[in-house]
Scaffold this active site. Structure first.
Site, PDB file in Angstrom:
ATOM      1  N   GLY A  12     -19.430  19.657  14.208  1.00 64.09           N
ATOM      2  CA  GLY A  12     -18.243  18.796  14.206  1.00 64.09           C
ATOM      3  C   GLY A  12     -18.176  18.010  12.902  1.00 64.09           C
ATOM      4  O   GLY A  12     -19.071  18.110  12.051  1.00 64.09           O
ATOM      5  N   ASP A  13     -17.076  17.274  12.736  1.00 62.59           N
ATOM      6  CA  ASP A  13     -16.885  16.420  11.550  1.00 62.59           C
ATOM      7  C   ASP A  13     -16.845  17.218  10.255  1.00 62.59           C
ATOM      8  O   ASP A  13     -17.203  16.705   9.191  1.00 62.59           O
ATOM      9  CB  ASP A  13     -17.996  15.349  11.444  1.00 62.59           C
ATOM     10  CG  ASP A  13     -18.146  14.568  12.718  1.00 62.59           C
ATOM     11  OD1 ASP A  13     -17.112  14.197  13.284  1.00 62.59           O
ATOM     12  OD2 ASP A  13     -19.290  14.349  13.152  1.00 62.59           O
ATOM     13  N   LYS A  16     -11.921  19.157   9.825  1.00 63.71           N
ATOM     14  CA  LYS A  16     -10.900  20.064  10.382  1.00 63.71           C
ATOM     15  C   LYS A  16      -9.516  19.434  10.358  1.00 63.71           C
ATOM     16  O   LYS A  16      -8.522  20.121  10.141  1.00 63.71           O
ATOM     17  CB  LYS A  16     -11.252  20.440  11.838  1.00 63.71           C
ATOM     18  CG  LYS A  16     -12.489  21.284  11.966  1.00 63.71           C
ATOM     19  CD  LYS A  16     -12.757  21.637  13.411  1.00 63.71           C
ATOM     20  CE  LYS A  16     -13.105  20.449  14.279  1.00 63.71           C
ATOM     21  NZ  LYS A  16     -14.353  19.749  13.938  1.00 63.71           N
ATOM     22  N   ASN A  38     -13.171  12.611  22.527  1.00 64.29           N
ATOM     23  CA  ASN A  38     -14.440  12.555  21.790  1.00 64.29           C
ATOM     24  C   ASN A  38     -14.231  13.021  20.352  1.00 64.29           C
ATOM     25  O   ASN A  38     -15.005  12.694  19.460  1.00 64.29           O
ATOM     26  CB  ASN A  38     -15.529  13.418  22.467  1.00 64.29           C
ATOM     27  CG  ASN A  38     -15.082  14.816  22.836  1.00 64.29           C
ATOM     28  OD1 ASN A  38     -13.899  15.133  22.825  1.00 64.29           O
ATOM     29  ND2 ASN A  38     -16.026  15.669  23.185  1.00 64.29           N
ATOM     30  N   GLY A  40     -12.553  13.271  16.605  1.00 61.52           N
ATOM     31  CA  GLY A  40     -11.998  12.296  15.675  1.00 61.52           C
ATOM     32  C   GLY A  40     -11.530  13.039  14.451  1.00 61.52           C
ATOM     33  O   GLY A  40     -12.332  13.496  13.650  1.00 61.52           O
ATOM     34  N   HIS A  41     -10.224  13.243  14.330  1.00 60.46           N
ATOM     35  CA  HIS A  41      -9.690  14.017  13.218  1.00 60.46           C
ATOM     36  C   HIS A  41      -8.884  13.086  12.308  1.00 60.46           C
ATOM     37  O   HIS A  41      -7.986  12.388  12.776  1.00 60.46           O
ATOM     38  CB  HIS A  41      -8.821  15.168  13.741  1.00 60.46           C
ATOM     39  CG  HIS A  41      -9.595  16.155  14.571  1.00 60.46           C
ATOM     40  ND1 HIS A  41      -9.032  16.954  15.527  1.00 60.46           N
ATOM     41  CD2 HIS A  41     -10.915  16.455  14.569  1.00 60.46           C
ATOM     42  CE1 HIS A  41      -9.973  17.718  16.081  1.00 60.46           C
ATOM     43  NE2 HIS A  41     -11.120  17.425  15.518  1.00 60.46           N
ATOM     44  N   THR A 130     -20.417  10.467  22.964  1.00 58.46           N
ATOM     45  CA  THR A 130     -19.445   9.521  22.408  1.00 58.46           C
ATOM     46  C   THR A 130     -19.050   8.459  23.445  1.00 58.46           C
ATOM     47  O   THR A 130     -18.303   7.549  23.126  1.00 58.46           O
ATOM     48  CB  THR A 130     -18.166  10.264  21.960  1.00 58.46           C
ATOM     49  OG1 THR A 130     -17.629  10.946  23.105  1.00 58.46           O
ATOM     50  CG2 THR A 130     -18.451  11.256  20.856  1.00 58.46           C
ATOM     51  N   GLN A 223     -14.719  19.383  17.966  1.00 59.56           N
ATOM     52  CA  GLN A 223     -16.181  19.463  17.796  1.00 59.56           C
ATOM     53  C   GLN A 223     -16.497  20.671  16.901  1.00 59.56           C
ATOM     54  O   GLN A 223     -15.701  20.991  16.047  1.00 59.56           O
ATOM     55  CB  GLN A 223     -16.919  19.533  19.149  1.00 59.56           C
ATOM     56  CG  GLN A 223     -16.827  18.242  19.962  1.00 59.56           C
ATOM     57  CD  GLN A 223     -15.510  18.087  20.705  1.00 59.56           C
ATOM     58  OE1 GLN A 223     -15.056  18.984  21.385  1.00 59.56           O
ATOM     59  NE2 GLN A 223     -14.888  16.933  20.569  1.00 59.56           N
ATOM     60  N   THR A 238     -21.658  19.288  23.424  1.00 55.47           N
ATOM     61  CA  THR A 238     -20.607  18.706  24.244  1.00 55.47           C
ATOM     62  C   THR A 238     -20.454  19.578  25.496  1.00 55.47           C
ATOM     63  O   THR A 238     -21.194  20.555  25.672  1.00 55.47           O
ATOM     64  CB  THR A 238     -19.294  18.553  23.442  1.00 55.47           C
ATOM     65  OG1 THR A 238     -18.392  17.754  24.213  1.00 55.47           O
ATOM     66  CG2 THR A 238     -18.656  19.889  23.102  1.00 55.47           C
ATOM     67  N   THR A 306     -16.913   6.874  16.978  1.00 57.41           N
ATOM     68  CA  THR A 306     -17.899   5.864  17.393  1.00 57.41           C
ATOM     69  C   THR A 306     -18.368   4.958  16.251  1.00 57.41           C
ATOM     70  O   THR A 306     -19.025   3.952  16.496  1.00 57.41           O
ATOM     71  CB  THR A 306     -19.154   6.560  17.959  1.00 57.41           C
ATOM     72  OG1 THR A 306     -19.658   7.433  16.943  1.00 57.41           O
ATOM     73  CG2 THR A 306     -18.834   7.356  19.209  1.00 57.41           C
ATOM     74  N   ARG A 310     -23.717   9.171  10.327  1.00 59.43           N
ATOM     75  CA  ARG A 310     -24.090  10.563  10.634  1.00 59.43           C
ATOM     76  C   ARG A 310     -25.403  10.905   9.946  1.00 59.43           C
ATOM     77  O   ARG A 310     -25.674  10.417   8.853  1.00 59.43           O
ATOM     78  CB  ARG A 310     -23.002  11.518  10.143  1.00 59.43           C
ATOM     79  CG  ARG A 310     -21.712  11.345  10.904  1.00 59.43           C
ATOM     80  CD  ARG A 310     -20.608  12.268  10.410  1.00 59.43           C
ATOM     81  NE  ARG A 310     -19.357  11.896  11.050  1.00 59.43           N
ATOM     82  CZ  ARG A 310     -18.173  11.894  10.442  1.00 59.43           C
ATOM     83  NH1 ARG A 310     -18.052  12.293   9.190  1.00 59.43           N
ATOM     84  NH2 ARG A 310     -17.099  11.520  11.101  1.00 59.43           N
ATOM     85  N   LYS A 336     -15.246  18.903   1.224  1.00 59.82           N
ATOM     86  CA  LYS A 336     -16.045  17.864   0.550  1.00 59.82           C
ATOM     87  C   LYS A 336     -16.878  18.399  -0.628  1.00 59.82           C
ATOM     88  O   LYS A 336     -18.000  17.920  -0.868  1.00 59.82           O
ATOM     89  CB  LYS A 336     -16.924  17.133   1.560  1.00 59.82           C
ATOM     90  CG  LYS A 336     -16.092  16.342   2.572  1.00 59.82           C
ATOM     91  CD  LYS A 336     -16.899  15.408   3.400  1.00 59.82           C
ATOM     92  CE  LYS A 336     -16.850  13.979   2.917  1.00 59.82           C
ATOM     93  NZ  LYS A 336     -17.416  13.005   3.842  1.00 59.82           N
TER      94      LYS A 336
HETATM   95  P1  IMP Z   1     -19.752  14.136  24.190  1.00 57.73           P
HETATM   96  O1  IMP Z   1     -18.833  15.218  23.743  1.00 57.73           O
HETATM   97  O2  IMP Z   1     -19.172  12.761  24.064  1.00 57.73           O
HETATM   98  O3  IMP Z   1     -20.331  14.396  25.549  1.00 57.73           O
HETATM   99  O4  IMP Z   1     -21.022  14.123  23.201  1.00 57.73           O
HETATM  100  C1  IMP Z   1     -21.974  15.186  23.165  1.00 57.73           C
HETATM  101  C2  IMP Z   1     -22.477  15.419  21.737  1.00 57.73           C
HETATM  102  O5  IMP Z   1     -21.406  15.929  20.948  1.00 57.73           O
HETATM  103  C3  IMP Z   1     -22.957  14.142  21.020  1.00 57.73           C
HETATM  104  O6  IMP Z   1     -24.016  14.497  20.139  1.00 57.73           O
HETATM  105  C4  IMP Z   1     -21.743  13.718  20.210  1.00 57.73           C
HETATM  106  O7  IMP Z   1     -22.103  12.952  19.088  1.00 57.73           O
HETATM  107  C5  IMP Z   1     -21.193  15.082  19.808  1.00 57.73           C
HETATM  108  N1  IMP Z   1     -19.750  15.074  19.555  1.00 57.73           N
HETATM  109  C6  IMP Z   1     -18.749  15.048  20.468  1.00 57.73           C
HETATM  110  N2  IMP Z   1     -17.556  15.087  19.873  1.00 57.73           N
HETATM  111  C7  IMP Z   1     -17.789  15.159  18.549  1.00 57.73           C
HETATM  112  C8  IMP Z   1     -16.945  15.267  17.404  1.00 57.73           C
HETATM  113  O8  IMP Z   1     -15.712  15.323  17.486  1.00 57.73           O
HETATM  114  N3  IMP Z   1     -17.572  15.329  16.196  1.00 57.73           N
HETATM  115  C9  IMP Z   1     -18.928  15.322  16.086  1.00 57.73           C
HETATM  116  N4  IMP Z   1     -19.755  15.243  17.121  1.00 57.73           N
HETATM  117  C10 IMP Z   1     -19.192  15.155  18.346  1.00 57.73           C
END
Ligand code: IMP
Length: 430
Positions: A12-13, A16, A38, A40-41, A130, A223, A238, A306, A310, A336
């Site tokens: 993720g991150d 995108k 969860n 973040g774009h 998250t 993600q 996730t 959050t 990172r 980047k």
């Molecule tokens: P959840 O999706 O909130 O249950 O988190 C599960 C895992 O996925 C954790 O390590 C989060 O930090 C990671 N995660 C969830 N959504 C994102 C995202 O959009 N970008 C990066 N990591 C994510």
């Protein structure tokens, strides 16, 4: 048929949001197929920074219709607050433009409270979620007990919601977590139900019609590959399927929609991860601070959802090759690149070693990365600032060599490279 799927190649991150924004200039439909808020774009347009969590990033363009697909989990509170923020900065998000699948699942305050309580209960083994209630909502979906968007507009919604909160309170009690007050939640959700009604649609049928009419459809993965519930670094993942094939299920499309689809793998020019779990190419010295940034800029490596710093490291070519295989990438987008300018050398992990053996592929995927050590190829760096470059040939030779090396490792050609956060800071490959 013109389906393009944009997927994160890492944890993720990858950037995108800004890449979807680039492709969305040509799209007639933009759609999210997995996850919820969860994600973040970020999209930067001039002085405006748009932060999207639930709504497809392509909505920032005036033309495309935005779809929240059946594979998603939707927290109505986040949905309406995001819609309001977008409207405030001039982005239209009325029911003509935003269509929400009746079959998408809901995230309620129960799920958020359970997410928190379960993380506390996991102690040192916490996943680092998250906290948005994603896991508990998908758990209820799989248990066939969850509420869906269609339930919100049915006459017995309040009864069902009340039973859901009571069940949630029993689960919270088992975790020694505080109980939720039922009445205030019922009142808020009754108001949400009225608001959501005009947006609810059979989005699968709308997607099918759009593709049959040869519209350009952009499916926006949330993600990344390594956070996929089946193929990621389980259990540090996730709770949804993040991969390109999940776009079909999460939008209700048949297999023929995939014929001729373009699958763009978005990969940062180095590796990052938020939350817990293995990370073989992680670095923790001054170089890590340099790659992460100070947090002063919105594009520094701090979570959009959050705010957590990172973890950072060198690009992991073994995992990139894995991502290319699982998603069927037809092209790569490297983001980047500008951040690497000024480094004396750049490393890319091309293999791992464990117990004296070398692995260019992992025997059981990335679940069991513990104990694997990265083997690196070291490439020369470049000193030039690349952020104003728009043509491939104007990139420093060392930067082009780096991009060629990444393409070779992945076995996929590079199509685009981002050299800064602004919409126009993109270099198209020749
Ligand atoms: P959840 O999706 O909130 O249950 O988190 C599960 C895992 O996925 C954790 O390590 C989060 O930090 C990671 N995660 C969830 N959504 C994102 C995202 O959009 N970008 C990066 N990591 C994510």
């Amino acid at each position: 048929m013109a389906l393009k799927i944009v997927v994160g190649a890492q944890w993720g991150d990858e950037g995108k949001g800004r890449i979807v924004d680039w492709f969305a200039a040509q799209a007639e439909v933009v759609a999210r197929y997995n996850g919820g808020d969860n994600a973040g774009h970020s999209v930067t347009v001039g002085a405006k920074l748009f932060k999207l969590h639930l709504i497809p990033s392509g909505i920032v363009h005036p033309a495309p219709i935005a779809i929240l697909g059946n594979g998603m989990v939707i927290n109505p509170e986040s949905l309406f607050s995001e819609m309001e923020s977008l409207e405030k900065v001039g982005v239209k998000v009325g029911p003509q433009r935003l269509r929400i699948s009746h079959a998408a699942h809901l995230i309620t305050p129960v799920h958020k409270a359970l997410d928190k309580a379960m993380e506390i209960a996991r102690g040192k083994d916490s996943i680092g979620t998250t906290g948005r209630g994603i896991g508990p909502a998908y758990t209820d979906k799989a248990a066939r007990t969850n509420l869906r968007v269609a339930d919100m507009i049915a006459p017995d919604f309040i009864e069902k919601l009340s039973a859901h909160i009571m069940a949630g309170n029993r689960s919270l009690a088992a975790l020694d977590a505080p109980q939720l007050e039922i009445e205030p939640i019922l009142a808020i959700f009754a108001a949400y139900a009225e608001r959501i009604l005009p947006f609810v649609a059979d989005t699968a049928a709308e997607m099918d019609a759009a593709l049959k009419a040869e519209k350009t459809v952009l499916a926006e993965g949330a993600q990344g590959t390594l956070l996929d519930i089946d193929h990621g670094t389980y259990p540090f993942v996730t709770s949804s399927s993040t991969l390109a094939p999940a776009a079909l299920l999460g939008l209700g499309l048949g297999l023929n929609a995939a014929r001729g689809a373009v699958v763009s793998g978005v990969c940062k020019s180095f590796q990052t991860r938020v939350g817990s779990g293995p990370f073989p190419t992680e670095i923790e010295d001054d170089l890590a601070l340099r790659l992460r940034g100070t947090g002063e800029n919105p594009w520094d490596e701090y979570g959009t959802t959050t705010g957590r710093p990172r973890r950072v490291g060198w690009l992991d070519g073994v995992l990139l090759r894995y991502a290319a295989r699982l998603n069927g990438f037809t092209e790569l987008v490297i983001t980047k690149l500008d951040i690497l300018s000024g480094l004396p050398y750049i490393k890319v992990c091309t293999a791992y070693t464990k117990d004296g053996k070398t692995y260019t592929d992992l025997p059981f995927g990335p679940t069991d990365l513990e104990g694997y050590e990265a083997v690196y190829e070291q490439l020369p760096g470049w000193t030039e600032d690349v952020s104003a470059i728009r043509r491939w040939d104007d990139l420093p030779q060392a930067a082009r060599d780096y991009l060629d090396a990444v393409a070779k490792i992945a076995g996929v050609p590079v199509r685009l490279v981002s050299v800064g956060p602004e919409r126009e800071q993109i270099v198209e490959a020749k």
